[in-house]
Design a protein around this motif. Structure first.
Motif, PDB file in Angstrom:
ATOM      1  N   SER A  38     -58.452  61.553  22.491  1.00 16.32           N
ATOM      2  CA  SER A  38     -58.132  62.103  21.506  1.00 16.32           C
ATOM      3  C   SER A  38     -56.162  60.887  21.421  1.00 16.32           C
ATOM      4  O   SER A  38     -56.575  60.951  20.220  1.00 16.32           O
ATOM      5  CB  SER A  38     -57.536  63.898  21.344  1.00 16.32           C
ATOM      6  N   ARG A  39     -55.681  61.236  22.143  1.00  9.62           N
ATOM      7  CA  ARG A  39     -54.970  60.215  21.574  1.00  9.62           C
ATOM      8  C   ARG A  39     -54.735  58.943  21.318  1.00  9.62           C
ATOM      9  O   ARG A  39     -54.517  58.140  20.724  1.00  9.62           O
ATOM     10  CB  ARG A  39     -53.319  60.575  23.426  1.00  9.62           C
ATOM     11  N   ALA A  40     -56.149  58.473  22.357  1.00 11.17           N
ATOM     12  CA  ALA A  40     -56.050  57.085  22.560  1.00 11.17           C
ATOM     13  C   ALA A  40     -56.801  56.614  21.134  1.00 11.17           C
ATOM     14  O   ALA A  40     -55.908  55.803  20.545  1.00 11.17           O
ATOM     15  CB  ALA A  40     -57.134  56.549  23.356  1.00 11.17           C
ATOM     16  N   MET A  41     -57.571  57.296  20.510  1.00 11.93           N
ATOM     17  CA  MET A  41     -57.656  57.411  19.060  1.00 11.93           C
ATOM     18  C   MET A  41     -57.005  57.087  18.084  1.00 11.93           C
ATOM     19  O   MET A  41     -56.565  56.647  17.280  1.00 11.93           O
ATOM     20  CB  MET A  41     -59.030  58.358  18.624  1.00 11.93           C
ATOM     21  N   ASN A  99     -58.447  70.127  17.614  1.00  7.79           N
ATOM     22  CA  ASN A  99     -58.208  70.891  19.175  1.00  7.79           C
ATOM     23  C   ASN A  99     -59.504  69.460  20.576  1.00  7.79           C
ATOM     24  O   ASN A  99     -59.006  70.111  21.263  1.00  7.79           O
ATOM     25  CB  ASN A  99     -59.323  72.065  19.495  1.00  7.79           C
ATOM     26  N   ASN A 100     -58.412  68.572  19.665  1.00  6.95           N
ATOM     27  CA  ASN A 100     -58.363  67.310  20.527  1.00  6.95           C
ATOM     28  C   ASN A 100     -59.406  67.591  21.461  1.00  6.95           C
ATOM     29  O   ASN A 100     -59.873  67.004  22.991  1.00  6.95           O
ATOM     30  CB  ASN A 100     -56.984  67.250  21.661  1.00  6.95           C
ATOM     31  N   GLY A 101     -60.985  67.768  20.542  1.00  7.33           N
ATOM     32  CA  GLY A 101     -62.268  67.272  20.863  1.00  7.33           C
ATOM     33  C   GLY A 101     -62.390  68.901  21.725  1.00  7.33           C
ATOM     34  O   GLY A 101     -64.098  68.805  21.736  1.00  7.33           O
ATOM     35  N   ALA A 102     -62.298  69.646  21.738  1.00  2.87           N
ATOM     36  CA  ALA A 102     -62.343  70.921  22.714  1.00  2.87           C
ATOM     37  C   ALA A 102     -63.334  72.090  21.918  1.00  2.87           C
ATOM     38  O   ALA A 102     -62.581  71.632  19.838  1.00  2.87           O
ATOM     39  CB  ALA A 102     -61.911  71.689  23.123  1.00  2.87           C
ATOM     40  N   TYR A 103     -63.975  72.220  21.496  1.00  4.68           N
ATOM     41  CA  TYR A 103     -64.781  73.614  20.569  1.00  4.68           C
ATOM     42  C   TYR A 103     -65.678  74.151  21.279  1.00  4.68           C
ATOM     43  O   TYR A 103     -65.666  74.413  22.465  1.00  4.68           O
ATOM     44  CB  TYR A 103     -66.092  72.212  19.923  1.00  4.68           C
ATOM     45  N   THR A 104     -65.761  75.835  20.665  1.00  2.00           N
ATOM     46  CA  THR A 104     -66.429  76.673  21.467  1.00  2.00           C
ATOM     47  C   THR A 104     -67.947  77.060  21.171  1.00  2.00           C
ATOM     48  O   THR A 104     -68.372  76.967  20.381  1.00  2.00           O
ATOM     49  CB  THR A 104     -65.750  78.247  21.143  1.00  2.00           C
ATOM     50  N   VAL A 105     -68.046  77.486  22.867  1.00  2.00           N
ATOM     51  CA  VAL A 105     -69.825  77.449  22.584  1.00  2.00           C
ATOM     52  C   VAL A 105     -69.922  79.171  22.042  1.00  2.00           C
ATOM     53  O   VAL A 105     -70.584  79.399  21.443  1.00  2.00           O
ATOM     54  CB  VAL A 105     -70.719  76.679  24.049  1.00  2.00           C
ATOM     55  N   LEU A 112     -66.012  71.705  10.448  1.00  4.72           N
ATOM     56  CA  LEU A 112     -66.561  71.562  12.598  1.00  4.72           C
ATOM     57  C   LEU A 112     -66.195  71.086  12.977  1.00  4.72           C
ATOM     58  O   LEU A 112     -65.348  70.991  13.885  1.00  4.72           O
ATOM     59  CB  LEU A 112     -67.697  71.908  12.555  1.00  4.72           C
ATOM     60  N   TRP A 113     -66.250  69.742  12.185  1.00  6.92           N
ATOM     61  CA  TRP A 113     -66.180  68.142  12.944  1.00  6.92           C
ATOM     62  C   TRP A 113     -64.479  68.555  13.350  1.00  6.92           C
ATOM     63  O   TRP A 113     -63.701  67.719  13.955  1.00  6.92           O
ATOM     64  CB  TRP A 113     -66.400  67.081  12.053  1.00  6.92           C
ATOM     65  N   LEU A 114     -63.259  68.755  11.772  1.00 10.40           N
ATOM     66  CA  LEU A 114     -61.881  69.194  11.633  1.00 10.40           C
ATOM     67  C   LEU A 114     -61.618  69.797  12.700  1.00 10.40           C
ATOM     68  O   LEU A 114     -60.398  68.994  13.747  1.00 10.40           O
ATOM     69  CB  LEU A 114     -61.863  69.369  10.376  1.00 10.40           C
ATOM     70  N   LYS A 115     -61.989  70.868  12.996  1.00  6.23           N
ATOM     71  CA  LYS A 115     -61.878  71.628  13.791  1.00  6.23           C
ATOM     72  C   LYS A 115     -61.674  71.210  15.481  1.00  6.23           C
ATOM     73  O   LYS A 115     -61.070  71.393  16.442  1.00  6.23           O
ATOM     74  CB  LYS A 115     -62.548  72.374  14.145  1.00  6.23           C
ATOM     75  N   ALA A 116     -62.732  70.340  15.712  1.00  8.05           N
ATOM     76  CA  ALA A 116     -62.765  69.206  16.940  1.00  8.05           C
ATOM     77  C   ALA A 116     -61.862  68.498  16.885  1.00  8.05           C
ATOM     78  O   ALA A 116     -61.241  68.247  17.860  1.00  8.05           O
ATOM     79  CB  ALA A 116     -64.379  68.911  16.912  1.00  8.05           C
ATOM     80  N   GLN A 117     -61.809  67.632  16.174  1.00  5.61           N
ATOM     81  CA  GLN A 117     -60.204  66.739  16.268  1.00  5.61           C
ATOM     82  C   GLN A 117     -59.052  67.509  16.176  1.00  5.61           C
ATOM     83  O   GLN A 117     -58.017  67.234  17.212  1.00  5.61           O
ATOM     84  CB  GLN A 117     -60.061  66.103  14.678  1.00  5.61           C
ATOM     85  N   GLN A 154     -76.238  62.518  16.937  1.00  4.64           N
ATOM     86  CA  GLN A 154     -77.099  63.674  16.611  1.00  4.64           C
ATOM     87  C   GLN A 154     -77.460  65.049  17.504  1.00  4.64           C
ATOM     88  O   GLN A 154     -76.564  65.628  18.397  1.00  4.64           O
ATOM     89  CB  GLN A 154     -78.323  63.722  16.614  1.00  4.64           C
ATOM     90  N   ALA A 155     -77.162  63.880  18.831  1.00  5.45           N
ATOM     91  CA  ALA A 155     -77.320  64.620  19.784  1.00  5.45           C
ATOM     92  C   ALA A 155     -75.796  64.809  20.973  1.00  5.45           C
ATOM     93  O   ALA A 155     -75.316  65.718  21.352  1.00  5.45           O
ATOM     94  CB  ALA A 155     -77.913  63.710  20.854  1.00  5.45           C
ATOM     95  N   ARG A 156     -75.200  64.257  20.426  1.00  5.86           N
ATOM     96  CA  ARG A 156     -73.578  64.013  20.436  1.00  5.86           C
ATOM     97  C   ARG A 156     -72.386  65.060  20.365  1.00  5.86           C
ATOM     98  O   ARG A 156     -70.904  65.027  20.957  1.00  5.86           O
ATOM     99  CB  ARG A 156     -72.956  62.861  20.933  1.00  5.86           C
ATOM    100  N   ILE A 157     -72.929  64.745  18.770  1.00  8.05           N
ATOM    101  CA  ILE A 157     -71.455  65.425  17.656  1.00  8.05           C
ATOM    102  C   ILE A 157     -71.870  66.483  17.038  1.00  8.05           C
ATOM    103  O   ILE A 157     -72.124  67.282  16.392  1.00  8.05           O
ATOM    104  CB  ILE A 157     -70.954  64.115  16.694  1.00  8.05           C
ATOM    105  N   PHE A 158     -73.342  66.042  16.001  1.00 12.50           N
ATOM    106  CA  PHE A 158     -74.028  67.171  15.006  1.00 12.50           C
ATOM    107  C   PHE A 158     -74.511  68.328  15.647  1.00 12.50           C
ATOM    108  O   PHE A 158     -73.983  69.745  15.672  1.00 12.50           O
ATOM    109  CB  PHE A 158     -75.138  66.197  14.637  1.00 12.50           C
ATOM    110  N   ASN A 159     -75.117  68.282  16.973  1.00 17.52           N
ATOM    111  CA  ASN A 159     -75.843  69.289  17.929  1.00 17.52           C
ATOM    112  C   ASN A 159     -74.756  70.369  18.255  1.00 17.52           C
ATOM    113  O   ASN A 159     -74.784  71.541  17.775  1.00 17.52           O
ATOM    114  CB  ASN A 159     -77.315  69.180  18.736  1.00 17.52           C
ATOM    115  N   PRO A 160     -74.314  69.872  19.731  1.00 17.09           N
ATOM    116  CA  PRO A 160     -73.220  70.373  20.161  1.00 17.09           C
ATOM    117  C   PRO A 160     -71.909  71.353  18.868  1.00 17.09           C
ATOM    118  O   PRO A 160     -71.823  72.317  19.085  1.00 17.09           O
ATOM    119  CB  PRO A 160     -71.978  69.438  21.283  1.00 17.09           C
ATOM    120  N   LEU A 161     -71.507  70.552  18.089  1.00 16.96           N
ATOM    121  CA  LEU A 161     -70.756  71.032  16.345  1.00 16.96           C
ATOM    122  C   LEU A 161     -71.531  72.162  15.786  1.00 16.96           C
ATOM    123  O   LEU A 161     -71.034  73.032  15.032  1.00 16.96           O
ATOM    124  CB  LEU A 161     -70.151  70.338  16.127  1.00 16.96           C
TER     125      LEU A 161
END
Length: 514
Positions: A283-286, A263-269, A256-261, A193-200
């Motif tokens: 991202s490359r490692a995964m 963008n290799n983990g980046a998202y716009t605040v 929103l999750w797909l956009k972050a994927q 919740q804190a590290r993925i859902f809330n930021p995105l």
């Protein structure tokens, strides 16, 4: 003069592409008896489609929308991998950190494997255990805890050597969630919740179905086709699977999750600020191949697929010259599909409220047809033919097995003698009781696994589960000792179509001493 191949889909507008996709969705729903579907497509960082089709529940009028919640099941695994990636970025562990360094009580059947097991191994399905090994500790809903799961691991049978073969394993992702909890001093639910859902800003996504507010009625009901008729099944949406498959979401949030994927983990605040869930390096490692899967000659010929593998939380393969990052998810009465095509800056999610993988496969491949401009193909008909062929093959196999049964055979012991409490090292107790000349079975930690035993032949019975939506009837074979008593019992699913999470075949039931 330019010759145009009539079998190639040429450039068309997004509207035209999506019109064709919508038609395919509706055709797939009709063909495979799927009441509701939701689809989102992201292209070049824009959501070009986010739409619901059909109804939340068969026979009701409430429509599926882009905000309707579904269980995404194993598409949760990529999120768990992303949480670990963020912890790698923070220096709290590395991908090669040993599991026992964080969970000392972790123990595999082999001491070498226990000592060498890393975070990568947790996520790569290469443990040496069998397909779905130990899933009966968490599915259907059980009274066992994650601590019980960890204790039971050492008793599961190894079917291959460590890191040698791919075998899909949910329990390792449950343990990955425990590692996240330890390193974040929170629960996995709080961490995601804190590290993925809330930021995105995934405001309508929940770590588990039990966390959905009671006032939210826009939740898809799960459906199972039984004897040709759709049946609504209960709300057991993998609460115990947690980090392996418990998330509830909708296609608007999943976009929103797909956009972050992409963008290799980046998202716009905001317009001037960018944040990261994880670094491009992680991202490359995964998305790096970890465990190789076989590729059939047909896949190479039909899909131009030359490699297939599992990364960290994702399947990987090439498809007509591009790399696909993909995963599916399945729970009782719901299945889903997520596909990312980094080179085309394209991603999609398909959520459904019926357990037909044929439907979502037809839909996602049609989306690829449109956006990669591939040769036209009727994917719905293709998968319908596959479905019918598979059904026919299984019908023939079951009929052949039934014809071979010795109908004159008798069980060696009086029925009452089979009525005992049996113990399995990794699962626990399973009780067989006798009443009114009938045997009944109850898994002690799994209320839903309750059924009636009917004689099959010799000392083999079939347990018919009272909940017919499970579609998991199983053989129960009693092995006698030289004195004529029961030494142990084994189990195996009757149908080859039974979900692999019913890993009855890994049980060895020993009678408890009287």
């Amino acid at each position: 003069m330019v010759l145009i191949n009539p079998f190639i889909s040429h450039a068309s507008s997004i509207t035209e592409k999506n019109t064709t996709i919508a038609a395919t969705v509706k055709q797939a729903m009709k063909t495979f008896q799927v009441p509701g579907v939701a689809v989102a497509i992201v292209k070049d960082n824009q959501v070009v489609m986010s739409q619901g089709f059909g109804v939340i529940e068969q026979g009701k009028n409430t429509k599926v929308t882009a905000d309707t919640l579904f269980g995404i099941a194993s598409n949760t695994k990529a999120m768990t991998a992303a949480l670990l990636a963020s912890l790698v970025d923070e220096g709290k562990l590395t991908w090669r950190t040993k599991v026992i360094d964080i969970i000392p009580e972790f123990q595999m059947p082999d001491a070498y494997v226990t000592r060498e097991f890393t975070i990568i191994d947790l996520l790569s399905h290469n443990s040496g255990l069998g397909l779905g090994a130990g899933d009966l500790m968490i599915w259907p809903q059980t009274t066992l805890t994650n601590a019980d799961v960890i204790k039971g691991l050492k008793y599961l049978p190894q079917v291959s050597s460590f890191r040698s073969e791919f075998a899909y394993d949910n329990l390792m992702y449950v343990i990955a969630g425990e590692i996240i909890a330890k390193l974040t001093s929170s629960t996995w639910q709080e961490a995601i919740q804190a590290r993925i859902f809330n930021p995105l800003d995934m405001q309508n996504t929940y770590p588990t179905f039990s966390q959905i507010p009671a006032a939210n009625s826009n939740v898809a009901r799960a459906h199972v086709p039984l004897d040709g008729k759709l049946t609504v099944v209960g709300g057991n949406f993998l609460e115990k699977f947690t980090s392996a498959g418990s998330v509830a979401s909708n296609v608007n949030d999943m976009a929103l999750w797909l956009k972050a994927q992409l963008n290799n983990g980046a998202y716009t605040v905001d317009e001037n600020k960018e944040e990261r869930l994880f670094s491009a390096q992680q991202s490359r490692a995964m998305w790096q191949a970890r465990t190789v899967l076989p590729v059939s000659e047909m896949a190479t010929k039909q899909d131009k697929t030359h490699f297939s593998a599992y990364g960290l939380g994702w399947f990987l393969k090439d498809y007509h010259g591009v790399k696909l990052i993909h995963h599916s998810g399945g729970i009782l009465g719901m299945v889903s599909k997520v596909v990312v095509v980094p080179e085309e800056n394209l991603a999609m999610v398909i959520l459904t409220n019926q357990q037909s993988g044929y439907a979502f496969n037809a839909i996602y491949l049609q989306i690829l047809n449109e956006y990669l401009e591939l040769a036209e193909k009727d994917w719905v008909t293709y998968f319908h033919d596959k479905q019918q062929a598979r059904k026919a093959k299984e019908t023939v196999r079951l009929a052949k097995a039934a014809a071979a049964v010795d109908k004159n055979s008798r069980h060696s012991l009086p029925l009452k003698a089979y009525a005992q409490t049996y113990a399995d090292n990794w699962y626990g107790d399973i009780n067989i009781s006798y009443k009114n000349n009938q045997l009944s079975m109850q898994f002690s930690n799994t209320p839903e696994l309750k059924g009636t035993l009917e004689h099959y032949q010799h000392n083999t019975f079939i347990v018919r589960w009272h909940d017919r939506s499970l579609e998991a009837d199983a053989f129960v074979n009693f092995h006698l000792n030289e004195e004529g008593g029961i030494e142990y019992a084994t189990m195996k699913a009757v149908s080859h179509a039974t979900d692999f999470s019913f890993d009855f075949h890994d049980l060895k039931l020993i009678p408890n001493p009287q």
